[in-house]
Design an enzyme around this catalytic site. Sequence first.
Site, PDB file in Angstrom:
ATOM      1  N   TYR A   9      50.737  -7.455 -34.768  1.00 49.67           N
ATOM      2  CA  TYR A   9      50.721  -6.253 -35.607  1.00 49.67           C
ATOM      3  C   TYR A   9      50.028  -6.527 -36.936  1.00 49.67           C
ATOM      4  O   TYR A   9      49.289  -5.681 -37.458  1.00 49.67           O
ATOM      5  CB  TYR A   9      52.150  -5.760 -35.849  1.00 49.67           C
ATOM      6  CG  TYR A   9      52.731  -5.006 -34.682  1.00 49.67           C
ATOM      7  CD1 TYR A   9      52.482  -3.645 -34.513  1.00 49.67           C
ATOM      8  CD2 TYR A   9      53.529  -5.646 -33.742  1.00 49.67           C
ATOM      9  CE1 TYR A   9      53.010  -2.947 -33.434  1.00 49.67           C
ATOM     10  CE2 TYR A   9      54.059  -4.960 -32.660  1.00 49.67           C
ATOM     11  CZ  TYR A   9      53.796  -3.615 -32.512  1.00 49.67           C
ATOM     12  OH  TYR A   9      54.315  -2.935 -31.441  1.00 49.67           O
ATOM     13  N   GLU A  48      63.566 -10.326 -21.627  1.00 46.51           N
ATOM     14  CA  GLU A  48      62.271 -10.636 -22.230  1.00 46.51           C
ATOM     15  C   GLU A  48      62.381 -11.976 -22.956  1.00 46.51           C
ATOM     16  O   GLU A  48      63.395 -12.252 -23.603  1.00 46.51           O
ATOM     17  CB  GLU A  48      61.872  -9.552 -23.235  1.00 46.51           C
ATOM     18  CG  GLU A  48      61.343  -8.281 -22.624  1.00 46.51           C
ATOM     19  CD  GLU A  48      60.826  -7.317 -23.672  1.00 46.51           C
ATOM     20  OE1 GLU A  48      59.702  -6.821 -23.529  1.00 46.51           O
ATOM     21  OE2 GLU A  48      61.559  -7.055 -24.642  1.00 46.51           O
ATOM     22  N   THR A  66      61.365   2.053 -23.929  1.00 54.40           N
ATOM     23  CA  THR A  66      61.735   3.149 -23.031  1.00 54.40           C
ATOM     24  C   THR A  66      63.217   3.108 -22.680  1.00 54.40           C
ATOM     25  O   THR A  66      63.749   4.080 -22.143  1.00 54.40           O
ATOM     26  CB  THR A  66      60.937   3.071 -21.721  1.00 54.40           C
ATOM     27  OG1 THR A  66      61.116   1.770 -21.146  1.00 54.40           O
ATOM     28  CG2 THR A  66      59.459   3.342 -21.957  1.00 54.40           C
ATOM     29  N   SER A 115      65.348  -2.393 -21.074  1.00 50.38           N
ATOM     30  CA  SER A 115      66.194  -3.573 -21.291  1.00 50.38           C
ATOM     31  C   SER A 115      67.668  -3.195 -21.272  1.00 50.38           C
ATOM     32  O   SER A 115      68.504  -3.905 -20.687  1.00 50.38           O
ATOM     33  CB  SER A 115      65.837  -4.242 -22.623  1.00 50.38           C
ATOM     34  OG  SER A 115      64.492  -4.675 -22.628  1.00 50.38           O
ATOM     35  N   ALA A 171      55.980   1.058 -20.912  1.00 48.42           N
ATOM     36  CA  ALA A 171      55.675   0.939 -22.336  1.00 48.42           C
ATOM     37  C   ALA A 171      56.924   0.484 -23.085  1.00 48.42           C
ATOM     38  O   ALA A 171      58.046   0.644 -22.607  1.00 48.42           O
ATOM     39  CB  ALA A 171      55.184   2.280 -22.878  1.00 48.42           C
ATOM     40  N   TYR A 172      56.728  -0.098 -24.265  1.00 44.52           N
ATOM     41  CA  TYR A 172      57.881  -0.625 -24.977  1.00 44.52           C
ATOM     42  C   TYR A 172      58.810   0.497 -25.459  1.00 44.52           C
ATOM     43  O   TYR A 172      58.422   1.626 -25.700  1.00 44.52           O
ATOM     44  CB  TYR A 172      57.463  -1.506 -26.154  1.00 44.52           C
ATOM     45  CG  TYR A 172      56.385  -0.948 -27.049  1.00 44.52           C
ATOM     46  CD1 TYR A 172      56.605   0.146 -27.868  1.00 44.52           C
ATOM     47  CD2 TYR A 172      55.126  -1.542 -27.095  1.00 44.52           C
ATOM     48  CE1 TYR A 172      55.625   0.650 -28.691  1.00 44.52           C
ATOM     49  CE2 TYR A 172      54.127  -1.046 -27.909  1.00 44.52           C
ATOM     50  CZ  TYR A 172      54.383   0.050 -28.714  1.00 44.52           C
ATOM     51  OH  TYR A 172      53.397   0.547 -29.530  1.00 44.52           O
ATOM     52  N   ARG A 211      62.659   7.023 -30.230  1.00 41.25           N
ATOM     53  CA  ARG A 211      63.295   5.727 -29.980  1.00 41.25           C
ATOM     54  C   ARG A 211      62.512   4.600 -30.633  1.00 41.25           C
ATOM     55  O   ARG A 211      63.096   3.657 -31.175  1.00 41.25           O
ATOM     56  CB  ARG A 211      63.414   5.483 -28.474  1.00 41.25           C
ATOM     57  CG  ARG A 211      64.425   6.358 -27.775  1.00 41.25           C
ATOM     58  CD  ARG A 211      64.606   5.940 -26.321  1.00 41.25           C
ATOM     59  NE  ARG A 211      65.469   6.853 -25.590  1.00 41.25           N
ATOM     60  CZ  ARG A 211      65.815   6.691 -24.322  1.00 41.25           C
ATOM     61  NH1 ARG A 211      65.366   5.637 -23.639  1.00 41.25           N
ATOM     62  NH2 ARG A 211      66.604   7.567 -23.711  1.00 41.25           N
ATOM     63  N   ARG A 223      62.110  -3.156 -35.170  1.00 45.04           N
ATOM     64  CA  ARG A 223      62.183  -4.613 -35.111  1.00 45.04           C
ATOM     65  C   ARG A 223      61.361  -5.216 -36.238  1.00 45.04           C
ATOM     66  O   ARG A 223      60.345  -4.667 -36.645  1.00 45.04           O
ATOM     67  CB  ARG A 223      61.639  -5.112 -33.778  1.00 45.04           C
ATOM     68  CG  ARG A 223      62.609  -5.040 -32.616  1.00 45.04           C
ATOM     69  CD  ARG A 223      61.951  -5.578 -31.365  1.00 45.04           C
ATOM     70  NE  ARG A 223      62.808  -5.516 -30.201  1.00 45.04           N
ATOM     71  CZ  ARG A 223      62.385  -5.714 -28.963  1.00 45.04           C
ATOM     72  NH1 ARG A 223      61.102  -5.965 -28.738  1.00 45.04           N
ATOM     73  NH2 ARG A 223      63.218  -5.644 -27.949  1.00 45.04           N
TER      74      ARG A 223
END
Length: 320
Positions: free
Chosen positions: A51, A33, A14, A17, A11-12, A162, A168
């Site tokens: 979104y 990415e 975490t 990266s 999942a984003y 987080r 972003r």
Amino acid sequence: MRILRIYLDGAYDTGKSTTARVMALGGALYVPEPMAYWRTLFDTDTVAGIYDAQTRKQNGSLSEEDAALVTAHDQAAFATPYLLLHTRLVPLFGPAVEGPPEMTVVFDRHPVAATVCFPLARFIVGDISAAAFVGLAATLPGEPPGGNLVVASLDPDEHLRRLRARARAGEHVDARLLTALRNVYAMLVNTSRYLSSGRRWRDDWGRAPRFDQTTRDCLALNELCRPRDDPELQDTLFGAYKAPELCDRRGRPLEVHAWAMDALVAKLLPLRVSTVDLGPSPRVCAAAVAAQTRGMEVTESAYGDHIRQCVCAFTSEMGV
């Protein structure tokens, strides 16, 4: 040249990266990415757009049907650079070999993220249709030997913290989508374990519950799926194909959707899937991933320099 390729996924937000960048400091070749492809390369910002479609749906300025179409279109755009890179690199990897790697390539996500995991999470929360999920999942490419996928895990409260701290541009916190994603990535881990045990989805289909709206709502609200040592069909990605929209009146999959699951078996079976807790510091997390490499599959390649050139070209164009 012996090459080890690792796909860090999950999942984003975490911390995958950051972990991958620390591994790059130790000599690994890092594939980030493709953020530029999504956000700046074309006239539209795909990240902000997906979104925005949900916001407009919620405030009534976009119908549910139109929002689903926009979301499916944007999700396909997320997959495009991964699929192009995968198609370019796959012919360069050879058979599995013994011995320590001479080159390690760390990818920030595998194509399974954009073609299967995120689409399924979007289907669970009602952002796309069952048809869109199946269509996107069908684009998952085959995997040659040597695919090692590490799924990042994180304490739920820390994960949400987080995500809220990242902020972003164009993104907002969607707790339902985050919960769905955490469930889906647990399903991915369970799918690998299910297939590795030699079990077949056809044998267990009749015992699995329907993947109906009630089940999907629960998966968007509660963390119901966790990696299991001996998962049942409903704990895997195959359970999602028991959505009423994909079955006949008796709950049997339509033949084309049975083919889709067979294809998913063939594409996921070669992947070696493991998990790693990314709660500690980035350096500790990178060391935890490195500790797993002893059990990972390494492949031979006569194209090490070409692989490096492709990665450098992709990174220079797609990274930010």
